[in-house]
Design a protein around this motif. Structure first.
Motif, PDB file in Angstrom:
ATOM      1  N   MET A   1       0.849  -1.186   0.000  1.00  0.00           N
ATOM      2  CA  MET A   1       0.000   0.000   0.000  1.00  0.00           C
ATOM      3  C   MET A   1       0.891   1.244   0.000  1.00  0.00           C
ATOM      4  N   PRO A   2       0.596   2.239  -0.850  1.00  0.00           N
ATOM      5  CA  PRO A   2       1.458   3.428  -0.869  1.00  0.00           C
ATOM      6  C   PRO A   2       1.434   4.157   0.472  1.00  0.00           C
ATOM      7  N   VAL A   3       2.600   4.667   0.835  1.00  0.00           N
ATOM      8  CA  VAL A   3       2.708   5.369   2.119  1.00  0.00           C
ATOM      9  C   VAL A   3       2.320   6.834   1.891  1.00  0.00           C
ATOM     10  N   PRO A   4       1.300   7.349   2.575  1.00  0.00           N
ATOM     11  CA  PRO A   4       0.926   8.744   2.360  1.00  0.00           C
ATOM     12  C   PRO A   4       2.047   9.692   2.789  1.00  0.00           C
ATOM     13  N   PHE A  21       4.443  -2.128  10.563  1.00  0.00           N
ATOM     14  CA  PHE A  21       3.195  -2.457  11.288  1.00  0.00           C
ATOM     15  C   PHE A  21       2.044  -2.598  10.277  1.00  0.00           C
ATOM     16  N   VAL A  22       2.002  -1.696   9.300  1.00  0.00           N
ATOM     17  CA  VAL A  22       0.973  -1.800   8.260  1.00  0.00           C
ATOM     18  C   VAL A  22       1.138  -3.125   7.503  1.00  0.00           C
ATOM     19  N   GLU A  23       2.367  -3.478   7.184  1.00  0.00           N
ATOM     20  CA  GLU A  23       2.611  -4.740   6.451  1.00  0.00           C
ATOM     21  C   GLU A  23       2.134  -5.947   7.262  1.00  0.00           C
ATOM     22  N   MET A  24       2.391  -5.910   8.572  1.00  0.00           N
ATOM     23  CA  MET A  24       1.940  -7.036   9.420  1.00  0.00           C
ATOM     24  C   MET A  24       0.417  -7.134   9.403  1.00  0.00           C
ATOM     25  N   LEU A  25      -0.235  -5.975   9.496  1.00  0.00           N
ATOM     26  CA  LEU A  25      -1.712  -5.983   9.518  1.00  0.00           C
ATOM     27  C   LEU A  25      -2.282  -6.407   8.164  1.00  0.00           C
ATOM     28  N   ARG A  27      -0.924  -8.434   6.112  1.00  0.00           N
ATOM     29  CA  ARG A  27      -0.655  -9.862   5.920  1.00  0.00           C
ATOM     30  C   ARG A  27      -1.505 -10.749   6.832  1.00  0.00           C
ATOM     31  N   TYR A  28      -1.624 -10.326   8.103  1.00  0.00           N
ATOM     32  CA  TYR A  28      -2.265 -11.225   9.080  1.00  0.00           C
ATOM     33  C   TYR A  28      -3.556 -10.685   9.692  1.00  0.00           C
ATOM     34  N   GLY A  29      -3.809  -9.376   9.536  1.00  0.00           N
ATOM     35  CA  GLY A  29      -4.895  -8.727  10.269  1.00  0.00           C
ATOM     36  C   GLY A  29      -6.246  -9.367  10.064  1.00  0.00           C
ATOM     37  N   VAL A  30      -6.592  -9.651   8.804  1.00  0.00           N
ATOM     38  CA  VAL A  30      -7.925 -10.194   8.525  1.00  0.00           C
ATOM     39  C   VAL A  30      -7.985 -11.664   8.924  1.00  0.00           C
ATOM     40  N   GLU A  31      -6.972 -12.433   8.524  1.00  0.00           N
ATOM     41  CA  GLU A  31      -7.023 -13.888   8.813  1.00  0.00           C
ATOM     42  C   GLU A  31      -7.016 -14.159  10.319  1.00  0.00           C
ATOM     43  N   ARG A  32      -6.428 -13.263  11.101  1.00  0.00           N
ATOM     44  CA  ARG A  32      -6.410 -13.483  12.548  1.00  0.00           C
ATOM     45  C   ARG A  32      -7.551 -12.762  13.261  1.00  0.00           C
ATOM     46  N   ILE A  35      -8.771  -7.183  12.215  1.00  0.00           N
ATOM     47  CA  ILE A  35      -9.408  -6.069  11.497  1.00  0.00           C
ATOM     48  C   ILE A  35     -10.373  -6.645  10.462  1.00  0.00           C
ATOM     49  N   GLY A  36     -11.372  -5.859  10.103  1.00  0.00           N
ATOM     50  CA  GLY A  36     -12.296  -6.293   9.064  1.00  0.00           C
ATOM     51  C   GLY A  36     -11.664  -6.119   7.692  1.00  0.00           C
ATOM     52  N   PRO A  37     -12.141  -6.887   6.683  1.00  0.00           N
ATOM     53  CA  PRO A  37     -11.536  -6.823   5.343  1.00  0.00           C
ATOM     54  C   PRO A  37     -11.565  -5.414   4.742  1.00  0.00           C
ATOM     55  N   ARG A  38     -12.592  -4.640   5.096  1.00  0.00           N
ATOM     56  CA  ARG A  38     -12.698  -3.287   4.510  1.00  0.00           C
ATOM     57  C   ARG A  38     -11.681  -2.313   5.088  1.00  0.00           C
ATOM     58  N   GLU A  39     -11.076  -2.702   6.205  1.00  0.00           N
ATOM     59  CA  GLU A  39     -10.113  -1.792   6.864  1.00  0.00           C
ATOM     60  C   GLU A  39      -8.730  -1.819   6.210  1.00  0.00           C
TER      61      GLU A  39
END
Ligand SMILES: C[S@@+](CC[C@H](N)C(=O)[O-])C[C@H]1O[C@@H](n2cnc3c(N)ncnc32)[C@H](O)[C@@H]1O
Length: 220
Positions: A1-4, A21-25, A27-32, A35-39
């Protein structure tokens, strides 16, 4: 995702940590289930930047307890943007607390994670008090004040990230907040001039320690 572009101004030397931290989320945020997929597409603006800017309201070197951190908001971005702060994350759910410990380890952040509920006496005893108790999306203001103010030192404050409901919550709950030792709640914005949508926060100073209510002794 582009960094603002604004992320560099908000995170300064911590930008690489924020990116990781964004990369971790991502990669794993939704499957774990963190966070919701829309986030995923709005991690920067709705979550990281929105969280980090509340540092504007926090003095240098403060001790901060973040109640109900979940995937790490606002505590993790705050710790990244403000390495001068001592940050303790409180989260009752085991899998979320595990995630927060992993984040701290992978990003080598100087934060501690405490599993438990903010209102538990044992937890309060373990983590002590803070200058500032933060939260986002944890509970309505009255209940939140009952959980957060006892964790703040006298003269310290709770800082609740709230959305459009902030003013209504203050009008509805100010009396309940006063009953648990809070001053007059103040609604303000953080990140104005930086973010398209500044973050709305409710600040409440802890004006007195909670008094325990004693029953009068029976005569005789
Ligand atoms: C809706 S999530 C918000 C998570 C995060 N603060 C955010 O903004 O993304 C609410 C979080 O508060 C936690 N929580 C609920 N009750 C709590 C309590 N009594 N003490 C501490 N955390 C609590 C939940 O486990 C959950 O992780």
């Amino acid at each position: 995702m582009p960094v603002p572009e604004v992320a560099g101004r908000v995170f300064g030397d911590g930008l690489d940590y924020a990116v990781r931290f964004v990369e971790m989320l991502e990669r794993y945020g939704v499957e774990r289930g963190l966070i919701g997929p829309r986030e995923v597409d709005r991690l920067w603006d709705r979550h990281l930047l929105n969280s980090a800017v509340i540092g504007e309201c926090i003095e240098t070197g403060a001790r901060v307890i973040d109640v109900g951190s979940g995937a790490g908001f606002p505590g993790v971005p705050l710790a990244i943007a403000r390495p001068d702060l001592e940050v303790v994350l409180v989260e009752p759910m085991a899998r979320r607390a595990d995630w927060l410990n992993e984040v701290a380890e992978v990003l080598d952040l100087d934060i501690s994670v405490q599993r438990g509920r903010a209102e538990e006496k044992a937890l309060r005893k373990t983590i002590g008090s803070a200058d500032v108790v933060t939260s986002r999306a944890v509970a309505p203001l009255a209940r939140l004040a009952g959980w957060c103010l006892p964790l703040a030192r006298e003269g310290g404050m709770m800082l609740a990230v709230k959305g459009a409901s902030a003013r209504d919550e203050v009008a509805r709950d100010a009396a309940a907040v006063a009953r648990v030792g809070g001053g007059v709640p103040v609604v303000s914005e953080c990140g104005g001039g930086l973010l398209e949508t500044p973050t709305t926060v409710v600040r409440v100073v802890r004006v007195q320690a909670q008094r325990s209510v004693r029953r009068p002794r029976r005569a005789g």
